[in-house]
Design an enzyme around this catalytic site. Structure first.
Site, PDB file in Angstrom:
ATOM      1  N   ASN A 260      38.855  46.568  29.029  1.00  0.00           N
ATOM      2  CA  ASN A 260      38.792  45.342  30.205  1.00  0.00           C
ATOM      3  C   ASN A 260      39.848  44.953  30.779  1.00  0.00           C
ATOM      4  O   ASN A 260      39.972  43.211  31.018  1.00  0.00           O
ATOM      5  CB  ASN A 260      37.045  45.613  31.446  1.00  0.00           C
ATOM      6  CG  ASN A 260      37.586  44.816  32.273  1.00  0.00           C
ATOM      7  OD1 ASN A 260      37.447  45.837  33.172  1.00  0.00           O
ATOM      8  ND2 ASN A 260      37.772  43.657  32.999  1.00  0.00           N
ATOM      9  N   GLU A 261      40.799  45.169  31.946  1.00  0.00           N
ATOM     10  CA  GLU A 261      41.754  45.112  32.649  1.00  0.00           C
ATOM     11  C   GLU A 261      42.653  43.613  31.532  1.00  0.00           C
ATOM     12  O   GLU A 261      43.544  43.021  31.939  1.00  0.00           O
ATOM     13  CB  GLU A 261      41.417  43.920  33.401  1.00  0.00           C
ATOM     14  CG  GLU A 261      41.132  45.020  34.499  1.00  0.00           C
ATOM     15  CD  GLU A 261      40.547  43.391  35.524  1.00  0.00           C
ATOM     16  OE1 GLU A 261      40.362  42.613  35.200  1.00  0.00           O
ATOM     17  OE2 GLU A 261      39.704  44.147  36.322  1.00  0.00           O
ATOM     18  N   ASN A 262      42.604  44.155  30.560  1.00  0.00           N
ATOM     19  CA  ASN A 262      44.114  43.922  28.641  1.00  0.00           C
ATOM     20  C   ASN A 262      45.147  43.771  28.690  1.00  0.00           C
ATOM     21  O   ASN A 262      46.091  42.884  29.571  1.00  0.00           O
ATOM     22  CB  ASN A 262      43.384  43.871  27.757  1.00  0.00           C
ATOM     23  CG  ASN A 262      42.057  43.767  27.432  1.00  0.00           C
ATOM     24  OD1 ASN A 262      41.694  42.632  27.739  1.00  0.00           O
ATOM     25  ND2 ASN A 262      41.363  44.476  27.400  1.00  0.00           N
TER      26      ASN A 262
END
Length: 883
Positions: free
Chosen positions: A440-442
């Site tokens: 997630n959102e890395n």
């Protein structure tokens, strides 16, 4: 012959702070699985962290080392037969040293891994008559994950540990990241045996059962293999593999040799297989596979699995807008409407199968057919996915990486690969799982912190030498694991992910999108949602307070029960939440009444309105076959794990907010939408629009219910449009009524596009009401467009709302003489509404089914402007209607 047996070590445990030398330091543990916070609360050593600001007083727990121990009796040793004894740890949180009878047998550092240890030679035995038995002491010492994380960060100065939430040390630890605190949850760093501990005795056992299959294009022929891996196989080992259809009929039964290699495999072929479909699109059929291990003809171990056959495709096709992103299940395009899932409790062992079923059943009742298991929690229990299979909920599964730059040194990569293989292998038979994402959102973190990233570099080994080495994990390691362990499931390197092009995470033309320009970032008006959606909207949301009854539970000081109290602010972890929530409420609603009750109501109405603009607009963008602008919408988030102001549709007490019902209406099989051109009043100095154009459409999904309704109507639906004064309740323009023929199945039928209103009333604000009905039948769908912002319009005239409760107390009938905005019935435990949080149009009748309303129970409600009814000024304090 030794028959496989298992014993869960559930009771008889004690725990203490490791450094406490006192002989009476050991305290009882009610049951394992557990974590230390649960046991400290049970022993009244710490207060409930969900109450008031108690979280601050127990941060010391996560800094300490903790020990758990128990004793168990060695299993009897069979005479004349060899056997083995294993200790199985399904999950240890997180840095743990395990000792058996004082001897170290296991050291681990990954919460997401299961461990198996052969203790055959290590257990104690003594002679008791003819039986060999013995007492054994099992002790598990847990280090502080926080302290170990900090030490790891210091030991790796070559890596830049950065993230947007929680302590930076979390990225050095393979543990649920939300334990370090998130913008909807507390900081409570746990430790303990968080999943079951078992003692297994066997001579040989079934280690794994794997089912691989393929469906032909017609979906009429399915073939594949069922394979098994045997631990301790002998020359006489055989596997009997039995295959039953969903009706219980025998498909096949085969006996295959296993031999010393430990592998057995049979092939199968099915004509006209029963298929697994998402909820509403067909049956959730699952076949039963049973593998029985035979040793010398004697049954030694049996394992069963249920498998659903489906063809799940992620459709990525170039088009005029960029590249599509939607799911096609068994040849049918599916609009994936649903919500994101966070862990169901601060402390995972508290979540039961019944809890999962209650949450997931709520999704189905809300017409939601997809959930996204977010990458900052943990891989859920198998029962979670079993229930998704059963109910027909599609699962988007993140790997457990969230909002951070993770390291990629060799030992970390080894642990990550083992974690990924274990969990994908454990879950690969679940038909509900249709996509994996690397996290997630890395990649947003890479952009935000300016970490090095050469989009043209395709050499995974070179990625390890950059300041963003975790690219190796998301774009090489994890896709390799998914391809090898679950080849029928799609994979994406991250969420959001724009296909690796050198464009930011906010790309709306390709990939999935986290649209946080509403609420976060630019704080755009929620009315802009339809214009700023992407090809698949996998995160977006609007905050609201929990229900008033939930607030009363966690705010124990009555003086703190107001919107701006320290306790209320403490139970909102989002940065700048005071500014954001107040801005959205005051930009849209008249908020002179600052009571907590009114602000709870206005926040629920705010969230409901925002979700309506999002889901209504993006359902329209479903479009038609081969022209799909938006493939799905997953609101952030379905659930809460503690009492908090957040983006959840259902609060921690499992009380549904108005937005839950709004999304339910917007995800009905057939919906109608109407909206006038939105003019941003903040840029127009509050001047009314000089002209008015509006759009109206009918949106259909591909479900069986839609097909049935369209068949019944022969493809023709009655459409009605009205223009009603907010002030008087009278029609200000003649209604428009006609039949709409040729409704597009599984698509959008445009009724009006940019239609101008001729001679609209200059200063008499009006709603536009749309509805569709089956000819000669009841209303199928409604929608109401209101002028914006609602704060500019007076609700002082009595709305003339009539709420009648049927004698059975199972149905509510509602009418009004003037348009009524946001009618919300008060939710409480044991009370269930079929609908809530909706608008009422004069001249129409509305009915709501209600369950659980006792003979002496009151029904309470409120709506926008209820205080203004017959007064000329806003009164202080919101008074609910009630019967």
């Amino acid at each position: 012959m030794v028959i496989f047996s298992t014993q869960e070590l559930r009771t008889g445990w004690e725990f203490k702070r490791t450094e406490d030398p006192s002989p009476d330091a050991w305290l009882p543990v009610a049951r394992v699985p557990s974590v230390v916070h649960i046991d400290l609360i049970d022993n009244k050593k710490i207060p409930d962290p969900s109450h008031d600001m108690n979280e601050l007083d127990i941060q010391w727990v996560g800094e300490e080392r903790w020990s758990y121990h128990c004793t168990f009796t060695s299993p009897p040793k069979p005479q004349g037969s060899s056997h083995r004894v294993n200790l199985v740890f399904e999950g240890l949180d997180t840095f743990a040293m395990v000792r058996l009878n004082g001897k170290a047998i296991l050291e681990c550092d990954n919460m997401f891994l299961a461990y198996r240890v052969d203790i055959t030679e290590a257990i104690e035995r003594h002679r008791d008559g003819a039986q060999l038995q013995g007492k054994n002491t099992l002790q598990i010492d847990f280090d502080s994950a926080t302290a170990r994380g900090r030490a790891t960060v210091e030991a790796h100065p070559e890596h830049r540990f950065v993230g947007t939430l929680g302590g930076d040390e979390r990225m050095a630890v393979r543990k649920a990241q939300y334990h370090w605190g998130w913008d909807w949850g507390p900081t409570l760093v746990t430790a303990g045996p968080w999943r079951p501990v078992r003692l297994e005795t066997f001579q040989s056992r079934i280690d794994d059962v794997s089912i691989r299959y393929s469906l032909d294009e017609s979906l009429k022929y399915c073939q594949g293999t069922i394979s098994t891996r045997i631990d301790g196989a002998t020359a006489s080992s055989h596997a009997k593999i039995t295959f039953h259809d969903p009706q219980g009929g025998l498909v096949s039964e085969n006996l295959c040799e296993v031999g010393l290699g430990g592998l057995g495999e049979v092939h199968f072929a099915l004509r006209d297989p029963y298929l697994w479909d998402p909820h509403g699109y067909g049956g959730q059929h699952r076949y039963l596979v049973q593998v029985e291990l035979l040793e010398g003809g004697i049954s030694a171990h049996v394992v069963t699995k249920r498998i659903g056959f489906r063809n799940a495709e992620l459709i990525r096709e170039d088009d005029d807008l960029g590249k599509s992103f939607y799911f096609r299940i068994n040849g049918v395009d599916v609009f994936a409407g649903g919500s994101c899932w966070i862990p169901a409790d601060m402390f995972p062992p508290k979540v039961s199968s019944d809890d999962y079923r209650e949450w997931l059943t709520l999704m189905i009742r809300g017409n939601q057919i997809m959930t996204r298991v977010w990458g900052g929690g943990y891989y859920e229990e198998s029962s979670f996915y079993d229930i998704c299979d059963e109910l027909g909920i599609l699962v988007w599964q993140d790997f457990m990486f969230a909002c951070g730059s993770y390291p990629a040194y060799p030992t970390f990569l080894e642990s990550v690969e083992l974690e990924a293989r274990q969990n994908v292998r454990r879950l690969c038979h679940h038909p509900s799982i249709v996509i994996y994402a690397g996290g997630n959102e890395n990649h947003y973190i890479q952009e935000h912190f300016g970490l090095s990233y050469d989009w043209e570099d395709k050499d995974p080994q070179s990625w390890l030498k950059t300041s963003f080495p975790s690219r190796y994990i998301y774009q090489y390691l994890l896709p390799k694991v998914v391809e090898e362990e679950a080849p029928s499931v799609s994979y994406r390197p991250d969420s959001p992910w724009n296909d690796g092009r050198p464009i930011t995470s906010w790309d709306r033309t390709t990939g999935d999108l986290h649209q946080w320009n509403v609420w976060h970032v630019a704080m755009r008006p929620y009315q802009d949602y339809p214009q700023i959606g992407g090809r698949f909207n996998s995160e977006f949301g609007m905050q609201s307070f929990p229900h008033l009854s939930t607030i009363d539970q966690f705010v124990t000081e009555i003086s703190e029960r107001h919107p701006q109290s320290a306790t209320m602010d403490f139970h909102n972890k989002c940065r700048d939440h005071e500014q954001r929530l107040a801005t959205y409420i005051r930009n849209n609603f008249m908020a002179a009444d600052s009571s907590l009750k009114n602000w709870v109501y206005l926040s629920h109405l705010l969230q409901s309105e925002a979700m309506h603009y999002a889901y209504r607009g993006w359902r329209r963008d479903w479009g038609s076959k081969n022209s799909r602008w938006c493939g799905g919408a997953l609101v952030w988030q379905l659930n809460d794990l503690w009492p908090v102001s957040s983006w959840a549709l259902v609060d921690s007490s499992r009380l549904k907010k108005a937005a839950f019902y709004t999304i339910k209406r917007d995800l009905e099989p057939i919906t109608v939408g109407v909206v006038r051109t939105h003019h941003d009043w903040t840029k127009a100095h509050a001047r009314p629009a000089e002209s008015c154009e509006f759009d109206a459409w009918i949106a259909c999904d591909g479900s069986l219910a839609t097909a049935h309704l369209l068949d019944a109507s022969q493809g023709t639906l009655e459409f009605e449009l009205r223009f009603v004064s907010i002030r008087t309740g009278l029609d200000v323009l003649p209604p428009r009524q006609h039949l709409i023929a040729g409704i597009k199945p599984n698509g959008t039928t445009i009724v009006y596009k940019g239609a101008p209103l001729t001679n609209p009333p200059a200063r008499d604000a009006y709603i536009i009401s749309a509805k569709i009905i089956l000819p000669g039948s009841s209303v199928m769908a409604r929608d109401v467009d209101w002028p914006q912002p609602l704060k500019h319009f007076s609700f002082r005239e009595d709305r003339g709302l009539q709420v009648r409760l049927a004698e059975s107390r199972a149905k509510i009938e509602i009418t009004t003489s003037r348009p009524t905005k946001g009618l919300i019935f008060t939710e409480r435990h044991g009370l269930t509404f079929s609908d809530n949080g909706f608008d009422i149009v004069p001249g129409e009748e509305y009915a709501v089914d209600v369950e659980g309303l006792g003979e002496h129970d009151e029904l309470e409600w409120t709506y926008l402007g209820i205080n203004d009814g017959l007064a000329n000024e806003v009164t202080n304090g919101l008074t609910n209607g009630h019967v």
